[in-house]
Each structure stands twice: as structure tokens, then as C-alpha cells.
Design an enzyme around this catalytic site. Structure first.
Site, PDB file in Angstrom:
ATOM      1  N   LYS A 179      28.793 -29.714  -9.194  1.00  0.00           N
ATOM      2  CA  LYS A 179      27.473 -30.274  -8.982  1.00  0.00           C
ATOM      3  C   LYS A 179      27.049 -30.951 -10.277  1.00  0.00           C
ATOM      4  O   LYS A 179      27.617 -30.686 -11.332  1.00  0.00           O
ATOM      5  CB  LYS A 179      26.488 -29.214  -8.528  1.00  0.00           C
ATOM      6  CG  LYS A 179      26.381 -27.999  -9.419  1.00  0.00           C
ATOM      7  CD  LYS A 179      25.530 -26.945  -8.730  1.00  0.00           C
ATOM      8  CE  LYS A 179      25.355 -25.714  -9.582  1.00  0.00           C
ATOM      9  NZ  LYS A 179      26.148 -24.580  -9.120  1.00  0.00           N
TER      10      LYS A 179
ATOM     11  N   ASP B  16      19.978 -27.790 -16.153  1.00  0.00           N
ATOM     12  CA  ASP B  16      20.127 -26.415 -16.642  1.00  0.00           C
ATOM     13  C   ASP B  16      21.043 -26.325 -17.866  1.00  0.00           C
ATOM     14  O   ASP B  16      21.435 -27.337 -18.445  1.00  0.00           O
ATOM     15  CB  ASP B  16      20.655 -25.505 -15.518  1.00  0.00           C
ATOM     16  CG  ASP B  16      22.105 -25.785 -15.188  1.00  0.00           C
ATOM     17  OD1 ASP B  16      22.533 -26.927 -15.365  1.00  0.00           O
ATOM     18  OD2 ASP B  16      22.812 -24.843 -14.765  1.00  0.00           O
TER      19      ASP B  16
ATOM     20  N   SER C  16      26.043 -21.032 -17.393  1.00  0.00           N
ATOM     21  CA  SER C  16      25.048 -21.860 -16.711  1.00  0.00           C
ATOM     22  C   SER C  16      23.648 -21.702 -17.295  1.00  0.00           C
ATOM     23  O   SER C  16      23.464 -21.860 -18.493  1.00  0.00           O
ATOM     24  CB  SER C  16      25.082 -21.544 -15.219  1.00  0.00           C
ATOM     25  OG  SER C  16      24.322 -22.486 -14.512  1.00  0.00           O
ATOM     26  N   HIS C  17      22.724 -21.271 -16.468  1.00  0.00           N
ATOM     27  CA  HIS C  17      21.314 -21.186 -16.864  1.00  0.00           C
ATOM     28  C   HIS C  17      20.975 -19.832 -17.485  1.00  0.00           C
ATOM     29  O   HIS C  17      19.840 -19.620 -17.892  1.00  0.00           O
ATOM     30  CB  HIS C  17      20.457 -21.380 -15.623  1.00  0.00           C
ATOM     31  CG  HIS C  17      20.941 -20.501 -14.508  1.00  0.00           C
ATOM     32  ND1 HIS C  17      22.048 -20.841 -13.753  1.00  0.00           N
ATOM     33  CD2 HIS C  17      20.553 -19.295 -14.088  1.00  0.00           C
ATOM     34  CE1 HIS C  17      22.296 -19.885 -12.892  1.00  0.00           C
ATOM     35  NE2 HIS C  17      21.409 -18.918 -13.070  1.00  0.00           N
TER      36      HIS C  17
ATOM     37  N   ASP D 179      24.673 -28.826 -14.645  1.00  0.00           N
ATOM     38  CA  ASP D 179      25.072 -29.085 -13.264  1.00  0.00           C
ATOM     39  C   ASP D 179      23.931 -28.921 -12.262  1.00  0.00           C
ATOM     40  O   ASP D 179      24.055 -29.339 -11.113  1.00  0.00           O
ATOM     41  CB  ASP D 179      26.311 -28.255 -12.859  1.00  0.00           C
ATOM     42  CG  ASP D 179      26.100 -26.765 -12.983  1.00  0.00           C
ATOM     43  OD1 ASP D 179      25.010 -26.340 -13.413  1.00  0.00           O
ATOM     44  OD2 ASP D 179      27.050 -26.012 -12.662  1.00  0.00           O
ATOM     45  N   ARG D 180      22.822 -28.354 -12.683  1.00  0.00           N
ATOM     46  CA  ARG D 180      21.692 -28.213 -11.753  1.00  0.00           C
ATOM     47  C   ARG D 180      20.643 -29.297 -11.995  1.00  0.00           C
ATOM     48  O   ARG D 180      20.596 -29.873 -13.079  1.00  0.00           O
ATOM     49  CB  ARG D 180      21.019 -26.854 -11.923  1.00  0.00           C
ATOM     50  CG  ARG D 180      21.916 -25.716 -11.537  1.00  0.00           C
ATOM     51  CD  ARG D 180      21.161 -24.403 -11.536  1.00  0.00           C
ATOM     52  NE  ARG D 180      22.062 -23.362 -11.058  1.00  0.00           N
ATOM     53  CZ  ARG D 180      21.678 -22.169 -10.622  1.00  0.00           C
ATOM     54  NH1 ARG D 180      20.396 -21.845 -10.632  1.00  0.00           N
ATOM     55  NH2 ARG D 180      22.566 -21.302 -10.181  1.00  0.00           N
TER      56      ARG D 180
ATOM     57  N   ASP E 190      24.184 -25.837 -18.490  1.00  0.00           N
ATOM     58  CA  ASP E 190      25.450 -26.578 -18.570  1.00  0.00           C
ATOM     59  C   ASP E 190      25.405 -27.913 -17.836  1.00  0.00           C
ATOM     60  O   ASP E 190      26.444 -28.553 -17.655  1.00  0.00           O
ATOM     61  CB  ASP E 190      26.593 -25.717 -18.032  1.00  0.00           C
ATOM     62  CG  ASP E 190      26.401 -25.354 -16.570  1.00  0.00           C
ATOM     63  OD1 ASP E 190      25.239 -25.214 -16.134  1.00  0.00           O
ATOM     64  OD2 ASP E 190      27.397 -25.212 -15.848  1.00  0.00           O
TER      65      ASP E 190
HETATM   66  C1  G1P Z   1      24.126 -18.928  -7.887  1.00  0.00           C
HETATM   67  C2  G1P Z   1      23.639 -19.809  -6.765  1.00  0.00           C
HETATM   68  C3  G1P Z   1      24.793 -20.599  -6.201  1.00  0.00           C
HETATM   69  C4  G1P Z   1      25.481 -21.382  -7.309  1.00  0.00           C
HETATM   70  C5  G1P Z   1      25.859 -20.444  -8.438  1.00  0.00           C
HETATM   71  C6  G1P Z   1      26.432 -21.192  -9.636  1.00  0.00           C
HETATM   72  O1  G1P Z   1      25.075 -18.013  -7.396  1.00  0.00           O
HETATM   73  O2  G1P Z   1      23.013 -19.062  -5.756  1.00  0.00           O
HETATM   74  O3  G1P Z   1      24.317 -21.459  -5.206  1.00  0.00           O
HETATM   75  O4  G1P Z   1      26.616 -22.035  -6.834  1.00  0.00           O
HETATM   76  O5  G1P Z   1      24.726 -19.714  -8.881  1.00  0.00           O
HETATM   77  O6  G1P Z   1      25.502 -22.077 -10.192  1.00  0.00           O
HETATM   78  P1  G1P Z   1      24.708 -16.487  -7.018  1.00  0.00           P
HETATM   79  O7  G1P Z   1      24.085 -15.884  -8.253  1.00  0.00           O
HETATM   80  O8  G1P Z   1      23.697 -16.579  -5.923  1.00  0.00           O
HETATM   81  O9  G1P Z   1      25.999 -15.877  -6.608  1.00  0.00           O
HETATM   82 ZN    ZN Z   2      24.767 -24.516 -14.251  1.00  0.00          ZN
END
Ligand code: G1P
Ligand code: ZN
Length: 543
Positions: free
Chosen positions: A376, A277, A113-114, A281-282, A279
């Protein structure tokens, strides 16, 4: 061609977290590490012989090497076909779209992800099921169990395949189709939103900026916003995807999307700004000199959904993760539709969407989406806003202010304490649990604690229970403080503190969130003794 079987021994700690298995690149590069995890997936997901696997990732460092390993193992294990994005690229929502559209058995998505990318940074992998959504807990737990007793994996002894050109190649008995990573996704977006109306909006005085943060949405945004919707070249900033994300931290929030934030709060700011972000999805949504919290954004999308062709018949229901503000609950109540409160993580929305119970879902962590895919979706949220703006022809700020006037305002903020000592963080959580019985009835300033608990969720579709999902301190006046430990980090622990209070009075809607929540933020420190446990007096990120 005969599969070869290689002996292996288990690695510790291959349990998928909130969103798949995430570790440092160096951990993944250990011989057998990725192979063990991938074989464990193939071992537990059922009979996929002859069917299709989708593979792609956010383009971060080690993406391409991992894909070669995964494809050879997929062929050796009996998949009939693999669909891979060109250059190994598929944003997370695009991967979900491709899985669904092509009736794939499932997919492997490579992303952290990010989280920053590069040889010393993070990598990740997750398995998505045939609905296009992240594997539910039953499956991720089975994968983890398998990683604990794995003794061999299957692969093929063949050369790497070329991922740079569209077309079909063969690995053993498996056909690999290298597909355009953007095409299916762009077509889906076009089927949901009024592209003509958005094109018209973008051809006038209205100006937008989209920050791809040197990550996967660069190519998607350039095709969709600039080519298909006619936004001027340069609308997409940081649009060249790099395997180290340009050395940045592609998390679209007020701290990390600095360049966009400066632009949107500067002189001659565009009317609309958005970022996505690593990948894709944000999303973060900004107006001129104005930030829309993700929780408000979800509520506003729900309230305005009928303006979008894809949701013109109305939405079935909505869902939000527990720490997300209750702004969308108010919209649901007015629309007379159901609103579900789920644990953190997109995987909990899948069943609700599959069962037709909800159409829109969201999380406070800059995640919004709908049943068009099972992840997302960053660019989707941006298009949703553009569609609303094209129809309503008022500013982002006006839309949000009007929304608050109608529904009241949920002041909201999240404090993150990153890289905290893991044992200290656990101790703090245990301490909080130990106070559950004593806190109710106590005053903190003007607020009285009503109840406290550790959030537990029973899935209304399959009745599965997920407990220990976050500590909730709920006050008589409806305000809340939530404590959770992150399930996506790769170093130490991240403590997340979520703070929310509701304000009905329009005259009090113009406050800064930090000001409006000041007393609750202080109370959070007092109740948890966070500073004492973690040694931190300030959060690392405030959103
Ligand atoms: C975090 C976010 C959560 C999201 C996840 C994946 O997870 O809080 O809402 O679904 O990243 O993007 P966390 O690090 O809090 O477990
Ligand atoms: Zn992501």
C-alpha cells in the site's frame, strides 16, 4: 573474504504477523535475535547467489544497526549486490518500487509501521519477494519453521559501512550501492499522475497540508509536493524524520494525526489535508472540515480512476480486505469489473495483482494502493486525490457527497480495544464462535442475523487456503459486525470490531457515523460480551 559461521540457539516466537516480525527494540537487541531471523530468511528463500537484495527502513531507532547486521550477513550468504537507501531509509512503498525496478531477488524492510519508535518502543522486519510484495504465507511460515531449529548464522568480520553518502562500497564479494531513497519512487509517481495538472492546482488558491508525522514520508513529501509540484514551503508539516518519530504515534487517523485534524477542522482550513504513517504506506484524506473514510476513499479512487493518466484505460478489478466496507463493491458492479474480498493484510493482494486480476486494492486501516508496486502506498493515494481534484475542480466534500448520491453510503466505523489481556481476548473469540449456530434468525433491534462464520479465503490464483481470518456476523439488511484480533501488536491483544451498514436514501446520508451505527455498536457489545471478557467499556481508538 571468508564468511564466518557463528553458533546460535533458537528464540521463541519469531513468527511473522500480519506484516512481518514485530517486537520491542530490546527484544531485537538481544545478541543473535535479529541474526537468527535474518539467517532463517536467507535459508528458506531459495538460490539468490549473485543476485540483488534491497534493504531499507522507516528510520526508526535501531534501523541503522540492523542494516549493518543484515548487509554483512547478506554478503556472507552469497548475495552479489545490495541496494540500500541513503541513511538506511526507504519507505515501504519505495522499497517495493526499488525491488521491482532493479529486478532484485527480494528485500528486507525494517519497520514497525505506525507503532511508536525509540529504545523502549517497537522494531520490525519483513521479507518482500521479487515482485516487491510481502512474502506470502507459505514463505513466512517456512521462515518461522526455520527459526525453530536454527543452529548457526553466517556473517563477515568487517567494519560497518558508511550509509550517509551515495555511491558504491564493497563488503566481501558483495557490492553495496547506497541509493537516493526518493528518486526512483518520485519518478514512478510522475509516470502515473498528471503532475502538470496538479502543479497548476497547487499554484492557484487551492491550499493543502501534508502531515509526515516526523516519520519516513517527510523527505518524500518535501521532494514531491514542494519541489516537484511547487506547493509552498511549509505545506509538509512535521517533515523532519526522527528516529523516535518525535515521540509520537505516526498513525494517520483522527486520533493520532491531531495537529493536522485541528488544522483541517479549524478556521481558514486548507482545502485538502493528508497524512501518512511511520513507513509511508498508510494515508488519511481530509477535506475542509471533512473526513474521508479509507473505505470510501478506495471506492472513490476506483470510480474516478480514468481521470488519472496511469489508469486512463480503466482498471482490471479491485480488491478489499474482508473488514473493509463494501463501498468499492458497488463501484465494481457498476464498472462491470471483479471485486475480491481477501483476509486482512496486504500480502493477500499480491497474487491478484501479479495475475492481472486487480489494479486497485485497499483496506479500512488507511491503506490504499495499486499494481504500480506491491505494497500500500500513502503518498500515491494523496497524489491520486490531488489528480482527481485537479481535474474535477470541486471540493473533497462535494466529490464524496456526489459519490454517495450515486452509489449509496456505507456507514462504517472501527473500534479498537488495545492492550487487552491476550487470554481474555481469545476467550471472547471462542465464545463468539460457540454462538454461530444460535445467532442466525435472532433479532437485535430491527436487524436480524442472517449468518455468522469465521472468514476463510481460498486464493483464486494458487488455491492456498487461509482460515480463521475474522468472525463475521452478517445481518439480513446487509449490515455487518466483524471481530478480529490484531496480528501486528507487540503487547497483549488488540480486539478490533468493525461495524458497517448501508444507506441508500440520500436524505439520510448526512448523519454522523457513530449515530448511524449506534444500534449496531450496542449489538456488538451484547453479542460478544466484550465488556465482561475484557473489562473494557470504551475502545481506545475509534476510526
Ligand atoms: C493492521 C491492519 C491491517 C494492515 C496491517 C499492516 O493489521 O488492520 O489492515 O494490513 O495493520 O499495516 P492488524 O493489526 O489488524 O492485524
Ligand atoms: Zn505502515
Amino acid at each position: 573474504m571468508a564468511a564466518i559461521t557463528k553458533p546460535t540457539t533458537p528464540f521463541e516466537g519469531q513468527r511473522p504477523g500480519t506484516s512481518g516480525l514485530r517486537k520491542k527494540v530490546k527484544v531485537f537487541q538481544q545478541p543473535g535475535y535479529l541474526e537468527n531471523f535474518v539467517q532463517s530468511v536467507y535459508d528458506v528463500i531459495g538460490d539468490f547467489s549473485g543476485s540483488t537484495l534491497v534493504v531499507g527502513g522507516d528510520g526508526r531507532y535501531y534501523n541503522k544497526e540492523a542494516i549493518q547486521i543484515i548487509l554483512k550477513m547478506a554478503a556472507a550468504n552469497g548475495f552479489g549486490r545490495a541496494l540500500v537507501g541513503r541513511d538506511g531509509i526507504l519507505s515501504t512503498p519505495a522499497a517495493s518500487c526499488v525491488i521491482r525496478k532493479h529486478g532484485a531477488y527480494g528485500g528486507l524492510i525494517l519497520s514497525a509501521s505506525h507503532n511508536p519508535a525509540g529504545p523502549d518502543e517497537d522494531f520490525g522486519i519483513k521479507y518482500n519477494i521479487g515482485s516487491g510484495g510481502p512474502a506470502p504465507e507459505g514463505v513466512t511460515e517456512a521462515i518461522f519453521a526455520r527459526t525453530g531449529n536454527i543452529s548457526e548464522y553466517k556473517t563477515l568480520d568487517v567494519d560497518d559501512i558508511t550509509l550517509e553518502q551515495l555511491g558504491t562500497v564493497q563488503i566481501g564479494d558483495m557490492q553495496v550501492e547506497v541509493i537516493d531513497p526518493v528518486a526512483d519512487y518520485a519518478e514512478l509517481m510522475q509516470s502515473i499522475f498528471d503532475f502538470d495538472a496538479i502543479r497548476e492546482l497547487l499554484s492557484g488558491d487551492f491550499r493543502m497540508a501534508f502531515d509526515a508525522m516526523h516519520a519516513v514520508t517527510g523527505p518524500y513529501a518535501r521532494v514531491i509536493f514542494e519541489e516537484m509540484l511547487g506547493a509552498p514551503e511549509g505545506t509538509v508539516i512535521n517533515g523532519i524524520a526522527r528516529d523516535d518519530f518525535g515521540g509520537g504515534h505516526p498513525d494517520p487517523n483522527l486520533t493520532y494525526a491531531e495537529e493536522l485534524v485541528d488544522m483541517m477542522y479549524g478556521e481558514h482550513a486548507p482545502d485538502f489535508g493528508a497524512a501518512s504513517d511511520g513507513d509511508g504506506d498508510r494515508n488519511m484524506i481530509l477535506g475542509r472540515h471533512f473526513f474521508v473514510t479509507p473505505s470510501d476513499s478506495l471506492a472513490i479512487l476506483a470510480a474516478n480512476a480514468r481521470l488519472v493518466p496511469g489508469y486512463a484505460d480503466g482498471i482490471a478489478g479491485v480488491a478489499r480486505s474482508m473488514p473493509t466496507s463494501a463501498a468499492v463493491d458497488r463501484v465494481a458492479a457498476r464498472l462491470g469489473i471483479d471485486c475480491y474480498e481477501t483476509p486482512t493484510g496486504w500480502k493477500f493482494f499480491g497474487n491478484l495483482m501479479d495475475a492481472g486480476k486487480v489494479t486497485l486494492c485497499g483496506e479500512e486501516s488507511f491503506g490504499t494502493g495499486s499494481n504500480h508496486v506491491r505494497e500500500k502506498d500513502g503518498p500515491w493515494a494523496v497524489l491520486f486525490w490531488l489528480n482527481i481534484l485537479a481535474v474535477r475542480k470541486v471540493s473533497v466534500e462535494e466529490i464524496v457527497n456526489e459519490h454517495w448520491t450515486l452509489y449509496g453510503r456505507n456507514y462504517y466505523s472501527r473500534y479498537d480495544y488495545e492492550g487487552v489481556d491476550a487470554a481474555a481476548a481469545e476467550e471472547m473469540m471462542a465464545y463468539l464462535r460457540s454462538r454461530f449456530e444460535k445467532l442466525p434468525g435472532n433479532n437485535f433491534g430491527e436487524r436480524i442475523v442472517k449468518t455468522c462464520d469465521d472468514f476463510s479465503y481460498t486464493d483464486p490464483v494458487d488455491q492456498s487456503v487461509s482460515s480463521g481470518q475474522g468472525i463475521r456476523i452478517l445481518f439480513e439488511d446487509g449490515s455487518r459486525i466483524i471481530f478480529r484480533l490484531s496480528g501486528t501488536g507487540t503487547e497483549g491483544a488488540t480486539v478490533r470490531v468493525y461495524i458497517e451498514s448501508f444507506e441508500h436514501d440520500t436524505d439520510k446520508h448526512g448523519m454522523n457515523a457513530q449515530e448511524a451505527l449506534g444500534d449496531l455498536i450496542e449489538t456488538a457489545g451484547v453479542i460478544s460480551r466484550l465488556q465482561e471478557f475484557t473489562g473494557r467499556s470504551e475502545p481506545t481508538v475509534i476510526t
